[in-house]
Design an enzyme around this catalytic site. Sequence first.
Site, PDB file in Angstrom:
ATOM      1  N   THR A  83      46.617  31.566   8.954  1.00 13.45           N
ATOM      2  CA  THR A  83      45.253  31.711   9.599  1.00 13.45           C
ATOM      3  C   THR A  83      44.631  30.536   9.148  1.00 13.45           C
ATOM      4  O   THR A  83      44.754  29.857   8.133  1.00 13.45           O
ATOM      5  CB  THR A  83      44.338  32.978   9.069  1.00 13.45           C
ATOM      6  OG1 THR A  83      42.976  32.683   9.069  1.00 13.45           O
ATOM      7  CG2 THR A  83      44.708  33.307   7.697  1.00 13.45           C
ATOM      8  N   CYS A 197      41.614  28.184  15.492  1.00 15.75           N
ATOM      9  CA  CYS A 197      41.940  29.597  14.940  1.00 15.75           C
ATOM     10  C   CYS A 197      43.234  30.122  15.525  1.00 15.75           C
ATOM     11  O   CYS A 197      43.724  29.710  16.803  1.00 15.75           O
ATOM     12  CB  CYS A 197      40.775  30.392  15.708  1.00 15.75           C
ATOM     13  SG  CYS A 197      41.125  32.200  15.209  1.00 15.75           S
TER      14      CYS A 197
END
Length: 236
Positions: A83, A197
Amino acid sequence: MKLLGILGGMSWTSTAEYYRMLNELVARERGGLHSARLLLHSVDFAQVVAMQKVGEWGAAGTLLADAARGLERAGAQGLIVATNTMHKVAEAIEVTVSIPLLHIADATGERIRAAGLTRVGLLATAFTMEQDFYTGRLAQKYGLEVIVPETDERAEVHRIIFDELCQNALRPESRETYRRIMAGLVGRGAQGIILGCTEITLLVGAQDTTVPVFDTTRIHAEDAVRWMLNDATPQH
C-alpha cells in the site's frame, strides 16, 4: 530466491494484484513452474481505516510493526508494505525489524528519475496527496516536483478509492472522473502521472492519459522480484 514478507490487506483487492504480479514476474524470469517465495500477513483493513480516520498513526504503526516482526520470525528476508498510504508508518516498521523494507516511494522515484521527468501529477488517497511523508520523500530524494488535484478533486479521488476500488467495484463513471482529473494535471504541467494508490491500477492505466503513467503497484512488485532474485544488497 529470497523469501519476501508482505504486509497486506490494505486493501485485499490491491494485495491480490501484488500476489498475481509477483508470481507472474518470477515465472517470467525463471520460467517453467517457478513462483514467488512469499509470506503474507493480511490485516483487517477496517481496523486500519478506523485508525487513519482519527489520526492514530502511532497505533497503526505498532500494528504493522508487530506484523512485520512476525514475518521476520517466520523467516522473511525482506519486507514490502502493499500500500502507498501506510508507508506513512514505514519508519516504525523499519526500526522494529532487522530485515530491509523495500519502500514504494523509492521504487517509484527511481523509475521517474530514470525516465528523465521532473514534474509529475499524483493520484492517491487524501493522506498521501496532502501529507508530506510521500511527496516530501520524492522531492528530497529524487528532486521531483509533485502536483496534486484541486481540493474537491482530491476528495473525489479519495472517495472512489475507499467506497469503490477497495471493495472491488469498478465503475465506468469513476474511470471518466479519473481521466478528467489526470487531464487537468497534465494541463498544469505534469509530465507523467503517479498512480499512487495501489488500487488505482484496477481502474485506470497508460491508456487513460497522454503522458507516461507510473503504476506504483507494478513498479513495487518489479523491484521486489528483482530483489528476490538478486543476491546483491538492496538499494532502497
